[in-house]
Design a protein around this motif. Structure first.
Motif, PDB file in Angstrom:
ATOM      1  N   ASP A 113       0.857  -1.181   0.000  1.00  0.00           N
ATOM      2  CA  ASP A 113       0.000   0.000   0.000  1.00  0.00           C
ATOM      3  C   ASP A 113       0.898   1.237   0.000  1.00  0.00           C
ATOM      4  OD1 ASP A 113      -1.737   2.121   0.552  1.00  0.00           O
ATOM      5  OD2 ASP A 113      -3.040   0.870   1.792  1.00  0.00           O
ATOM      6  N   ASP A 183       0.466  -0.651  -6.645  1.00  0.00           N
ATOM      7  CA  ASP A 183      -0.519  -1.666  -6.286  1.00  0.00           C
ATOM      8  C   ASP A 183      -0.930  -1.548  -4.822  1.00  0.00           C
ATOM      9  OD1 ASP A 183      -0.372  -2.620  -8.825  1.00  0.00           O
ATOM     10  OD2 ASP A 183       0.892  -4.349  -8.350  1.00  0.00           O
ATOM     11  N   ARG A 184      -2.175  -1.935  -4.562  1.00  0.00           N
ATOM     12  CA  ARG A 184      -2.696  -1.953  -3.203  1.00  0.00           C
ATOM     13  C   ARG A 184      -3.352  -3.319  -2.981  1.00  0.00           C
ATOM     14  NH1 ARG A 184      -3.552   2.863  -5.696  1.00  0.00           N
ATOM     15  NH2 ARG A 184      -3.136   4.793  -4.553  1.00  0.00           N
ATOM     16  N   GLU A 185      -2.707  -4.152  -2.189  1.00  0.00           N
ATOM     17  CA  GLU A 185      -3.259  -5.480  -1.941  1.00  0.00           C
ATOM     18  C   GLU A 185      -2.747  -6.052  -0.632  1.00  0.00           C
ATOM     19  OE1 GLU A 185      -2.108  -7.686  -5.376  1.00  0.00           O
ATOM     20  OE2 GLU A 185      -0.066  -8.044  -4.683  1.00  0.00           O
ATOM     21  N   ILE A 193      -5.998 -13.267  -1.597  1.00  0.00           N
ATOM     22  CA  ILE A 193      -5.458 -11.979  -2.021  1.00  0.00           C
ATOM     23  C   ILE A 193      -6.618 -10.988  -2.074  1.00  0.00           C
ATOM     24  CG2 ILE A 193      -4.263 -10.712  -3.848  1.00  0.00           C
ATOM     25  CD1 ILE A 193      -3.101 -13.450  -4.750  1.00  0.00           C
ATOM     26  N   LYS A 195      -7.628  -7.155  -2.845  1.00  0.00           N
ATOM     27  CA  LYS A 195      -7.207  -5.885  -3.456  1.00  0.00           C
ATOM     28  C   LYS A 195      -8.294  -4.843  -3.208  1.00  0.00           C
ATOM     29  CE  LYS A 195      -4.726  -8.130  -7.309  1.00  0.00           C
ATOM     30  NZ  LYS A 195      -3.419  -7.448  -7.324  1.00  0.00           N
ATOM     31  N   GLY A 199      -6.724   1.043  -1.199  1.00  0.00           N
ATOM     32  CA  GLY A 199      -5.849   0.520  -0.166  1.00  0.00           C
ATOM     33  C   GLY A 199      -6.564   0.527   1.178  1.00  0.00           C
ATOM     34  N   ASP A 228     -11.664  -6.457  -4.472  1.00  0.00           N
ATOM     35  CA  ASP A 228     -11.591  -7.666  -5.290  1.00  0.00           C
ATOM     36  C   ASP A 228     -10.857  -8.744  -4.512  1.00  0.00           C
ATOM     37  OD1 ASP A 228     -12.674  -7.241  -8.134  1.00  0.00           O
ATOM     38  OD2 ASP A 228     -11.499  -5.421  -7.780  1.00  0.00           O
TER      39      ASP A 228
END
Length: 239
Positions: A113, A183-185, A193, A195, A199, A228
């Motif tokens: 994040d 990416d934010r996961e 995982i 997402k 974030g 997601d």
């Protein structure tokens, strides 16, 4: 509202989530509603007991079908579930969003994040860690990949304090910085995982320090974002 009506409301919510293919959420509702019906059946007799037994069997069968479907999709690496969080909606605390995926099987958690930098963002990350500690009894490592907030040494100070606190609980905290991270996961060692478009920083500020939602994040209004959820059998463990 009677016990049976409460169970019916929860189970109906499960059906709605089931229809939307939000299977993990549906399972939580089915399990909660079924437990209420089972407890009620223990104190029932005659036709009522027969009716409750038939309803329990009906929803148990559906719950088992969903478990099988989720297991198959996970095995094939095709599981995908999406949640849309609307602007100003509530009920989306970290425990509500992540809780059903957090258990004693989770050993490592990796967070990517870019915005764990300002004071409130670092506080949100502490809240997230609290949920992990509460739910994941065998948690060993939390890894955070984020960006540095320029020359703001407070960010490093705050995260270092968290590192010290986690160490006292036997949890390793790995902090890494990347200037190009986008990416934010959240990646769990169990393969889940999650997402989130914004974030971990998807909560709006409370109206005041004394308003409802100032502390319990389920009452806090949210920004619009999408969650997601995927599952992969090949999750890389944090180094």
């Amino acid at each position: 509202m009677s016990v049976e009506n409460t169970a019916a409301s929860i189970l109906q919510r499960g059906v709605e989530l089931d229809t939307k293919q939000r299977y993990t959420e549906a399972l939580v509702c089915y399990q909660e509603g079924l437990q209420i019906l089972v407890d009620s059946m223990k104190n029932s007799t005659g036709n009522k007991k027969t009716y409750l037994r038939s309803k329990i069997e009906e929803y148990m069968n559906r719950a088992e079908q969903i478990k099988g479907k989720v297991a198959k999709l996970k095995e094939e690496g095709k599981y995908h579930e999406q949640i849309s969080i609307e602007n100003n909606s509530t009920g989306y605390s970290y425990e509500s969003v992540f809780g059903r995926f957090l258990d004693e099987d989770v050993i490592d958690v990796k967070v990517e994040d870019p915005y764990v930098r300002s004071f409130h963002q670092c506080q949100n990350f502490v809240r997230f860690c609290e949920v992990l500690i509460k739910r994941c009894k065998n948690l060993n490592t939390i890894s955070l990949l984020t960006t540095k907030d320029g020359n703001n040494n407070d960010q490093i100070k705050w995260l270092s304090e968290l590192e010290f606190n986690l160490k006292r609980r036997g949890i390793i905290f790995v902090i890494q910085y990347s200037p190009t991270l986008h990416d934010r996961e959240v990646i769990l060692s169990t393969g889940w995982i999650i997402k989130i478009g914004r974030g971990l920083d998807y909560f709006k500020p409370p109206e005041s320090k004394f308003s409802i939602g100032a502390f319990d994040m389920d009452f806090r209004c949210c920004h619009e974002t999408t969650v997601d959820i995927f599952h992969s059998k090949n999750v890389k463990q944090p180094i």
